[in-house]
Design a protein around this motif. Structure first.
Motif, PDB file in Angstrom:
ATOM      1  N   GLY A 110      16.208  50.086 107.868  1.00  0.00           N
ATOM      2  CA  GLY A 110      16.739  50.911 109.187  1.00  0.00           C
ATOM      3  C   GLY A 110      16.778  49.866 110.249  1.00  0.00           C
ATOM      4  N   TYR A 111      17.893  49.847 111.028  1.00  0.00           N
ATOM      5  CA  TYR A 111      17.868  49.057 112.055  1.00  0.00           C
ATOM      6  C   TYR A 111      16.790  48.981 113.164  1.00  0.00           C
ATOM      7  N   LEU A 112      16.842  50.338 113.588  1.00  0.00           N
ATOM      8  CA  LEU A 112      15.950  50.814 114.679  1.00  0.00           C
ATOM      9  C   LEU A 112      14.429  50.367 114.263  1.00  0.00           C
ATOM     10  N   PHE A 113      14.091  51.034 112.997  1.00  0.00           N
ATOM     11  CA  PHE A 113      12.727  50.579 112.474  1.00  0.00           C
ATOM     12  C   PHE A 113      12.399  49.242 112.575  1.00  0.00           C
ATOM     13  N   SER A 114      13.411  48.307 112.056  1.00  0.00           N
ATOM     14  CA  SER A 114      13.245  46.987 111.853  1.00  0.00           C
ATOM     15  C   SER A 114      13.042  46.207 113.407  1.00  0.00           C
ATOM     16  N   PHE A 115      14.169  46.931 114.386  1.00  0.00           N
ATOM     17  CA  PHE A 115      14.035  46.315 115.747  1.00  0.00           C
ATOM     18  C   PHE A 115      12.680  46.644 116.340  1.00  0.00           C
ATOM     19  N   TYR A 116      11.908  47.801 116.088  1.00  0.00           N
ATOM     20  CA  TYR A 116      10.701  48.039 116.855  1.00  0.00           C
ATOM     21  C   TYR A 116       9.422  47.342 116.035  1.00  0.00           C
ATOM     22  N   ILE A 117       9.557  47.227 114.732  1.00  0.00           N
ATOM     23  CA  ILE A 117       8.446  46.446 114.034  1.00  0.00           C
ATOM     24  C   ILE A 117       8.696  45.068 114.619  1.00  0.00           C
ATOM     25  N   ARG A 118       9.685  44.625 114.660  1.00  0.00           N
ATOM     26  CA  ARG A 118       9.891  43.201 115.492  1.00  0.00           C
ATOM     27  C   ARG A 118       9.232  43.002 116.727  1.00  0.00           C
ATOM     28  N   ARG A 119       9.374  43.939 117.439  1.00  0.00           N
ATOM     29  CA  ARG A 119       8.744  44.102 118.684  1.00  0.00           C
ATOM     30  C   ARG A 119       7.539  43.753 118.871  1.00  0.00           C
ATOM     31  N   PHE A 120       6.618  44.467 117.849  1.00  0.00           N
ATOM     32  CA  PHE A 120       5.316  44.328 117.718  1.00  0.00           C
ATOM     33  C   PHE A 120       4.765  42.781 117.120  1.00  0.00           C
ATOM     34  N   VAL A 121       5.733  42.118 116.528  1.00  0.00           N
ATOM     35  CA  VAL A 121       5.539  40.679 116.118  1.00  0.00           C
ATOM     36  C   VAL A 121       5.741  39.656 117.273  1.00  0.00           C
ATOM     37  N   ILE A 122       6.717  39.829 117.900  1.00  0.00           N
ATOM     38  CA  ILE A 122       7.239  38.847 118.895  1.00  0.00           C
ATOM     39  C   ILE A 122       6.679  39.072 120.082  1.00  0.00           C
ATOM     40  N   GLN A 123       6.196  40.419 120.691  1.00  0.00           N
ATOM     41  CA  GLN A 123       5.878  40.806 121.932  1.00  0.00           C
ATOM     42  C   GLN A 123       4.477  41.009 121.941  1.00  0.00           C
ATOM     43  N   PRO A 124       3.887  40.958 123.160  1.00  0.00           N
ATOM     44  CA  PRO A 124       2.215  41.317 123.059  1.00  0.00           C
ATOM     45  C   PRO A 124       2.353  42.970 123.331  1.00  0.00           C
ATOM     46  N   LEU A 125       2.616  43.820 122.469  1.00  0.00           N
ATOM     47  CA  LEU A 125       2.612  45.204 122.903  1.00  0.00           C
ATOM     48  C   LEU A 125       1.235  45.845 122.647  1.00  0.00           C
ATOM     49  N   THR A 126       0.602  45.073 121.778  1.00  0.00           N
ATOM     50  CA  THR A 126      -1.190  45.375 121.742  1.00  0.00           C
ATOM     51  C   THR A 126      -1.882  45.333 123.010  1.00  0.00           C
ATOM     52  N   LEU A 127      -1.416  44.517 123.759  1.00  0.00           N
ATOM     53  CA  LEU A 127      -2.037  44.414 125.073  1.00  0.00           C
ATOM     54  C   LEU A 127      -1.794  45.538 125.711  1.00  0.00           C
ATOM     55  N   LEU A 128      -0.552  46.149 125.822  1.00  0.00           N
ATOM     56  CA  LEU A 128      -0.326  47.268 126.814  1.00  0.00           C
ATOM     57  C   LEU A 128      -1.054  48.327 126.021  1.00  0.00           C
ATOM     58  N   LEU A 129      -1.444  48.296 124.998  1.00  0.00           N
ATOM     59  CA  LEU A 129      -2.487  49.560 124.267  1.00  0.00           C
ATOM     60  C   LEU A 129      -3.762  49.274 124.728  1.00  0.00           C
ATOM     61  N   ILE A 130      -4.286  47.948 124.621  1.00  0.00           N
ATOM     62  CA  ILE A 130      -5.632  47.467 124.778  1.00  0.00           C
ATOM     63  C   ILE A 130      -6.064  47.829 126.168  1.00  0.00           C
ATOM     64  N   ILE A 131      -5.136  47.364 127.320  1.00  0.00           N
ATOM     65  CA  ILE A 131      -6.004  47.453 128.561  1.00  0.00           C
ATOM     66  C   ILE A 131      -6.308  49.023 128.921  1.00  0.00           C
ATOM     67  N   PRO A 132      -5.222  49.947 128.877  1.00  0.00           N
ATOM     68  CA  PRO A 132      -5.703  51.385 129.141  1.00  0.00           C
ATOM     69  C   PRO A 132      -6.869  51.873 128.301  1.00  0.00           C
ATOM     70  N   ILE A 133      -7.058  51.454 127.026  1.00  0.00           N
ATOM     71  CA  ILE A 133      -8.194  51.746 126.245  1.00  0.00           C
ATOM     72  C   ILE A 133      -9.482  51.235 126.808  1.00  0.00           C
ATOM     73  N   PHE A 134      -9.526  49.798 127.532  1.00  0.00           N
ATOM     74  CA  PHE A 134     -10.672  49.063 127.892  1.00  0.00           C
ATOM     75  C   PHE A 134     -10.984  49.821 129.226  1.00  0.00           C
ATOM     76  N   TYR A 135     -10.022  50.228 130.066  1.00  0.00           N
ATOM     77  CA  TYR A 135     -10.215  50.619 131.267  1.00  0.00           C
ATOM     78  C   TYR A 135     -10.893  52.063 131.175  1.00  0.00           C
ATOM     79  N   TYR A 136     -10.476  52.941 130.483  1.00  0.00           N
ATOM     80  CA  TYR A 136     -10.748  54.029 130.085  1.00  0.00           C
ATOM     81  C   TYR A 136     -12.530  54.015 129.480  1.00  0.00           C
ATOM     82  N   ARG A 137     -12.925  53.038 128.852  1.00  0.00           N
ATOM     83  CA  ARG A 137     -14.015  52.469 128.311  1.00  0.00           C
ATOM     84  C   ARG A 137     -14.946  52.247 129.406  1.00  0.00           C
ATOM     85  N   LYS A 138     -14.431  51.444 130.453  1.00  0.00           N
ATOM     86  CA  LYS A 138     -15.069  50.698 131.468  1.00  0.00           C
ATOM     87  C   LYS A 138     -15.508  52.186 132.384  1.00  0.00           C
TER      88      LYS A 138
END
Length: 145
Positions: A110-138
């Motif tokens: 699927g074009y969109l599936f591949s597009f969004y999977i690619r985003r996790f490979v080439i962009q630092p999307l994990t950072l956008l998930l980690i920061i709120p988690i760590f702020y909540y934790r803090k």
């Protein structure tokens, strides 16, 4: 000291912006234009597997470096920085082979599936998930303390 800390966080943010801004100059990625065209019927590009994988790994390392830089200076907690590294690597280890499989299958998943999977490979999307988690934790730790 607080100003220096925020300045160093900004350096990390500008590092990530620089990676994104120079992506077509410093990385080999024939799929950059394929996905920018947003045409589901675009011709699947020819590419060199080894060069492509090495380029994605290089980009991952740069994104991970600046992401960890931001996390380190944002939270100033070495343990959390190590945990962020593990999370970033774990997500990449899961998503990267899926993306490579999508490429191998010429995005028939699927074009969109591949597009969004690619985003996790080439962009630092994990950072956008980690920061709120760590702020909540803090915040939770500050309330308990």
């Amino acid at each position: 000291m607080k100003m220096l800390r925020w300045f160093l966080v900004l350096v990390g943010v500008f590092g990530l912006i620089g990676i994104r801004g120079l992506e077509d100059k410093i990385f080999y990625d024939p799929f950059l234009y394929y996905f920018k065209s947003a045409d589901h019927y675009a011709i699947f590009p020819k590419f060199d597997w080894l060069r492509l994988i090495l380029s994605y790994l290089f980009r991952f390392i740069l994104n991970a470096f600046f992401s960890l830089w931001i996390i380190h200076f944002l939270f100033q907690n070495k343990e959390w920085t190590k945990q962020a590294l593990v999370l970033i690597i774990l997500i990449f280890v899961i998503v990267f082979p899926i993306y490579l499989l999508c490429i191998y299958d010429e995005f028939r998943f699927g074009y969109l599936f591949s597009f969004y999977i690619r985003r996790f490979v080439i962009q630092p999307l994990t950072l956008l998930l980690i920061i709120p988690i760590f702020y909540y934790r803090k915040r939770t730790q500050d309330i308990i303390s």
